[in-house]
Design a protein around this motif. Structure first.
Motif, PDB file in Angstrom:
ATOM      1  N   ALA B 198      43.285  42.721  41.921  1.00 44.00           N
ATOM      2  CA  ALA B 198      42.927  41.400  41.434  1.00 44.00           C
ATOM      3  C   ALA B 198      43.302  40.278  42.371  1.00 44.00           C
ATOM      4  O   ALA B 198      44.434  40.364  42.910  1.00 44.00           O
ATOM      5  CB  ALA B 198      43.292  41.505  40.162  1.00 44.00           C
ATOM      6  N   PHE B 199      42.715  39.164  42.156  1.00 41.28           N
ATOM      7  CA  PHE B 199      42.863  37.779  42.672  1.00 41.28           C
ATOM      8  C   PHE B 199      43.065  36.927  41.611  1.00 41.28           C
ATOM      9  O   PHE B 199      42.025  36.484  41.060  1.00 41.28           O
ATOM     10  CB  PHE B 199      42.229  37.395  43.716  1.00 41.28           C
ATOM     11  CG  PHE B 199      42.606  36.246  44.334  1.00 41.28           C
ATOM     12  CD1 PHE B 199      43.496  36.403  45.443  1.00 41.28           C
ATOM     13  CD2 PHE B 199      41.937  34.635  44.022  1.00 41.28           C
ATOM     14  CE1 PHE B 199      44.114  34.927  45.973  1.00 41.28           C
ATOM     15  CE2 PHE B 199      42.553  33.805  44.520  1.00 41.28           C
ATOM     16  CZ  PHE B 199      43.603  33.971  45.884  1.00 41.28           C
ATOM     17  N   ALA B 200      44.310  36.354  41.048  1.00 37.37           N
ATOM     18  CA  ALA B 200      44.446  35.409  40.036  1.00 37.37           C
ATOM     19  C   ALA B 200      44.799  34.073  40.459  1.00 37.37           C
ATOM     20  O   ALA B 200      45.789  33.800  41.217  1.00 37.37           O
ATOM     21  CB  ALA B 200      45.197  36.007  38.884  1.00 37.37           C
ATOM     22  N   ALA B 201      43.996  33.079  40.254  1.00 37.16           N
ATOM     23  CA  ALA B 201      44.179  31.700  40.868  1.00 37.16           C
ATOM     24  C   ALA B 201      43.909  30.574  39.622  1.00 37.16           C
ATOM     25  O   ALA B 201      43.304  30.902  38.672  1.00 37.16           O
ATOM     26  CB  ALA B 201      43.340  31.452  41.968  1.00 37.16           C
ATOM     27  N   ARG B 211      42.455  31.247  50.384  1.00 38.53           N
ATOM     28  CA  ARG B 211      43.270  32.631  50.056  1.00 38.53           C
ATOM     29  C   ARG B 211      42.476  33.323  49.317  1.00 38.53           C
ATOM     30  O   ARG B 211      42.377  34.538  49.815  1.00 38.53           O
ATOM     31  CB  ARG B 211      44.409  32.110  49.352  1.00 38.53           C
ATOM     32  CG  ARG B 211      45.394  31.385  50.063  1.00 38.53           C
ATOM     33  CD  ARG B 211      46.515  30.802  49.262  1.00 38.53           C
ATOM     34  NE  ARG B 211      47.195  29.526  49.670  1.00 38.53           N
ATOM     35  CZ  ARG B 211      47.843  28.676  48.787  1.00 38.53           C
ATOM     36  NH1 ARG B 211      47.931  29.166  47.790  1.00 38.53           N
ATOM     37  NH2 ARG B 211      48.191  27.601  49.470  1.00 38.53           N
ATOM     38  N   LEU B 212      41.648  32.741  48.598  1.00 43.63           N
ATOM     39  CA  LEU B 212      40.502  33.637  47.747  1.00 43.63           C
ATOM     40  C   LEU B 212      39.707  34.439  48.856  1.00 43.63           C
ATOM     41  O   LEU B 212      39.271  35.683  48.804  1.00 43.63           O
ATOM     42  CB  LEU B 212      39.652  33.003  46.664  1.00 43.63           C
ATOM     43  CG  LEU B 212      38.481  33.361  46.358  1.00 43.63           C
ATOM     44  CD1 LEU B 212      38.770  34.786  45.263  1.00 43.63           C
ATOM     45  CD2 LEU B 212      37.481  32.322  45.535  1.00 43.63           C
ATOM     46  N   THR B 228      34.341  41.524  39.699  1.00 43.59           N
ATOM     47  CA  THR B 228      34.932  41.407  38.506  1.00 43.59           C
ATOM     48  C   THR B 228      36.660  41.247  38.688  1.00 43.59           C
ATOM     49  O   THR B 228      37.476  41.142  37.661  1.00 43.59           O
ATOM     50  CB  THR B 228      34.567  42.558  37.788  1.00 43.59           C
ATOM     51  OG1 THR B 228      34.924  43.757  38.380  1.00 43.59           O
ATOM     52  CG2 THR B 228      33.003  42.577  37.267  1.00 43.59           C
ATOM     53  N   LEU B 229      36.982  41.338  39.710  1.00 43.68           N
ATOM     54  CA  LEU B 229      38.630  41.271  39.999  1.00 43.68           C
ATOM     55  C   LEU B 229      39.003  39.908  40.295  1.00 43.68           C
ATOM     56  O   LEU B 229      40.170  39.709  40.693  1.00 43.68           O
ATOM     57  CB  LEU B 229      38.779  42.158  41.364  1.00 43.68           C
ATOM     58  CG  LEU B 229      39.420  43.597  40.999  1.00 43.68           C
ATOM     59  CD1 LEU B 229      38.957  44.069  39.590  1.00 43.68           C
ATOM     60  CD2 LEU B 229      39.107  44.541  42.117  1.00 43.68           C
ATOM     61  N   GLU B 230      37.988  38.883  40.233  1.00 44.84           N
ATOM     62  CA  GLU B 230      38.384  37.709  40.591  1.00 44.84           C
ATOM     63  C   GLU B 230      38.619  36.778  39.243  1.00 44.84           C
ATOM     64  O   GLU B 230      37.782  36.874  38.422  1.00 44.84           O
ATOM     65  CB  GLU B 230      37.382  36.959  41.141  1.00 44.84           C
ATOM     66  CG  GLU B 230      36.951  37.338  42.612  1.00 44.84           C
ATOM     67  CD  GLU B 230      36.021  36.499  43.437  1.00 44.84           C
ATOM     68  OE1 GLU B 230      35.369  35.331  42.794  1.00 44.84           O
ATOM     69  OE2 GLU B 230      35.553  36.861  44.326  1.00 44.84           O
ATOM     70  N   PHE B 231      39.719  35.959  38.995  1.00 42.68           N
ATOM     71  CA  PHE B 231      40.163  35.715  37.979  1.00 42.68           C
ATOM     72  C   PHE B 231      40.647  34.022  38.268  1.00 42.68           C
ATOM     73  O   PHE B 231      41.683  33.685  38.655  1.00 42.68           O
ATOM     74  CB  PHE B 231      41.343  36.187  37.027  1.00 42.68           C
ATOM     75  CG  PHE B 231      41.108  37.575  36.557  1.00 42.68           C
ATOM     76  CD1 PHE B 231      40.589  37.661  35.192  1.00 42.68           C
ATOM     77  CD2 PHE B 231      41.018  38.622  37.235  1.00 42.68           C
ATOM     78  CE1 PHE B 231      40.133  38.781  34.896  1.00 42.68           C
ATOM     79  CE2 PHE B 231      40.414  39.901  36.836  1.00 42.68           C
ATOM     80  CZ  PHE B 231      39.957  39.905  35.563  1.00 42.68           C
ATOM     81  N   ILE B 249      44.115  39.791  32.347  1.00 40.08           N
ATOM     82  CA  ILE B 249      43.504  40.741  33.468  1.00 40.08           C
ATOM     83  C   ILE B 249      44.292  42.105  32.817  1.00 40.08           C
ATOM     84  O   ILE B 249      43.169  42.961  32.790  1.00 40.08           O
ATOM     85  CB  ILE B 249      44.415  40.394  34.478  1.00 40.08           C
ATOM     86  CG1 ILE B 249      43.838  39.058  35.330  1.00 40.08           C
ATOM     87  CG2 ILE B 249      44.059  41.926  35.491  1.00 40.08           C
ATOM     88  CD1 ILE B 249      44.774  38.826  36.559  1.00 40.08           C
ATOM     89  N   MET B 250      45.351  42.279  32.322  1.00 43.00           N
ATOM     90  CA  MET B 250      45.579  43.568  31.624  1.00 43.00           C
ATOM     91  C   MET B 250      44.882  44.110  30.519  1.00 43.00           C
ATOM     92  O   MET B 250      44.356  45.469  30.446  1.00 43.00           O
ATOM     93  CB  MET B 250      47.064  43.719  31.126  1.00 43.00           C
ATOM     94  CG  MET B 250      48.037  43.482  32.451  1.00 43.00           C
ATOM     95  SD  MET B 250      47.909  44.596  34.006  1.00 43.00           S
ATOM     96  CE  MET B 250      48.264  45.667  33.303  1.00 43.00           C
TER      97      MET B 250
END
Lengths: 347, 347
Positions: B198-201, B211-212, B228-231, B249-250
DNA sequence: CTGAAAGCGCTTACAG
DNA sequence: CTGAAAGCGCTTACAG
């Protein structure tokens, strides 16, 4: 009616709209424009209005350099802080800067690295700019620095500290009682049943030494003071150093039941070290910090600490300075902004 | 022999030693003193020496305001950064300031809060001081800001970023490839066997978005990309927000096996949240950050991250600016200072 | 290579 | 309350 403005143009080589452009357009003398714009009394209200209108229309903005040269006073405010690597001072700077900028002042920052002669040198440089005011961290400076501050006549407010003797003829300052804060946290730990409370500190600047004194006094009053519980390291404060201090204390004084760190970064580092070493906090040893820096509430366990009003200090000091620069005399020369014990799970 | 100096005194009302005092004492004209002191060529070496000696003897220091007024250029350098609450920018500021001060320049700092119009306003104010140079964060600014920079003719270096197209006619800048760095960390996690990364920003400023993009590209190349892995959360970055994102996310994507945070403070917060929630890092989920901020090596487990050369960027940008202010043309208008993957135990 | 002179854009006694 | 004039302390064409 305003005179027609469409033919007004700067006649200077630089193309800048100047005071005289405004004067000409408004049909008054430059002196009057100068006075009207600066809100000096003794100008006909009608003229003030006219001048302001013309000035806005023309997009006139005074030249800071010319103003500084003529008036012997710039619109800079110098601020001297020890370090940028301690979030405490960044918060101070941020708040002061915001307040000052709102009042039309530019902030000139100087970083002293806790070095008295660097502070002196920095002040000397900044004084060249004839700052309108000065914000300086702490109450103790070397003689040359004090002399510079005095002879420069620049209004000055000291940050973070208060004179030991409230009646003393001390300079303007806004802060809180460091000694009291150190004592208060120590008493808090005592009240939680802790008895062997170590004090761990880095940097050892004057304010840290006051907290140490508060810790000592409180422990002595409780009959719990032991000199061997003092762990003083002159190196700069950091998470890593906090870890080192924690390991050292646990090894040398395993019977300690609480550690009071002089700054949150040390305490945060200690918390991480405890995790690493498998030491349970707070059952085995309580941990307390100082300042309530960002992240302390996110630690595991969350850190018990002393919340200090640094943003408020930065703002209030800037406001006091602003009033001094207006030539006013603050009723309260020493503002005590207090502190607050924040009880979380690490103790 | 120097003329006797003991009778030389300032004749100004202000008591300040001026250029003419030096000129008189040295027996030359003010123009010559001015030129000699500024190291302008076309002055007799013997005179230069004499003037310098007299000037030192008298303790002459040029008045910055007078100099600025006459030359239309001050010794200020303006620096515009988004925030003081992100250690990244404080490091940048600290390094730039140190370099600039060494060269005799004062740093005027402005905090834009990631707000384009505040940036514009700040620039406008600072331009009034006719800064000798400008340091500005990032490559994208609103049209008004760009115009101000251009028309002011003030030498300018951009920080932290590089133009996407290396051949582009972009302004001077020193930074590193944000997109590349994002991709590199993602590849690193892939190489460690992670697949659902996942990418969390937070903040979502232009550099974060790059970076994303890097993360996306790398995942797509590996056939692992899922939208769906983008937060993405536009709120300011903080430890607390990192904790919130981690929980989110978890909960929403329990199958994720790694989370790449766009900044270390988020990742640190996630690490603390993992501790709190009893989620094991890295066995259950790997955590990676960005910037290698202070404390990341002290986390438990220590944080895998991308080390970015921000102090170096601040210094190199200041040096490039210094050279621009000397009228030189840097051979390399875009300096890429690179980055480094720091593998620690959180992944 | 050097100097006299004008000018940068304001503020501030000083008169009125 | 308003203005003319001097002055703040430098730099910089312009002559020489």
């Amino acid at each position: 009616m305003l005179p027609s403005l469409k033919v007004i143009k700067s006649h200077r080589a630089t193309g800048r709209i100047t005071l005289s452009d405004v004067a000409q357009a408004a049909g008054v003398s430059p002196s009057t424009v100068s006075r009207a714009l600066r809100g000096e009394r003794a100008v006909d209200p009608a003229l003030i209005e006219r001048v302001q209108a013309v000035s806005a229309k023309l997009g006139y903005v005074p030249d800071p350099a010319a103003r500084a040269l003529a008036s012997q006073r710039s619109n800079h405010v110098a601020i001297l802080i020890p370090l940028l690597s301690n979030a405490l001072f960044v918060d101070l700077l941020d708040a002061a800067q915001k307040t000052l900028r709102g009042a039309g002042y530019q902030t000139l920052m100087g970083v002293t690295h806790y070095d008295a002669s660097e502070e002196e040198q920095l002040l000397r440089e900044q004084l060249l700019h004839r700052p309108a005011g000065l914000l300086i961290t702490g109450l103790d400076h070397n003689p040359a620095t004090r002399k510079l501050m005095q002879s420069s006549q620049v209004p000055c407010v000291h940050l973070m500290d208060l004179p030991a003797d409230p009646q003393a003829l001390a300079p303007y300052c806004v802060g809180f009682r460091q000694t009291e804060a150190g004592a208060a946290m120590t008493r808090h730990l005592l009240a939680q049943g802790r008895r062997r409370i170590a004090f761990a500190a880095a940097q050892l600047d004057p304010r840290v030494m006051q907290r140490l004194k508060g810790w000592r006094t409180a422990l002595q009053a409780a009959g719990c003071y032991l000199p061997t519980l003092e762990f003083l390291n002159p190196a700069p404060s950091s998470l890593a150093l906090g870890g080192v201090l924690f390991e050292q204390i646990m090894q040398q004084r395993p019977a300690v039941d609480a550690i009071f760190f002089c700054n949150d970064d040390l305490a945060q580092g200690a918390l991480m070290a405890a995790l690493r070493l498998g030491v349970d906090v707070p059952s085995q040893v309580a941990i307390a910090g100082f300042n309530d820096l960002t992240g302390s509430d996110q630690m595991w366990p969350p850190l018990t600490t002393v919340r200090t009003p640094r943003a408020h200090i930065g703002q209030a000091a800037a406001e006091m300075l602003l009033s001094l620069m207006r030539g006013e005399t603050p009723e309260v020369p020493h503002r005590d902004l207090g502190f607050e014990i924040v009880q979380r799970q690490s103790s």
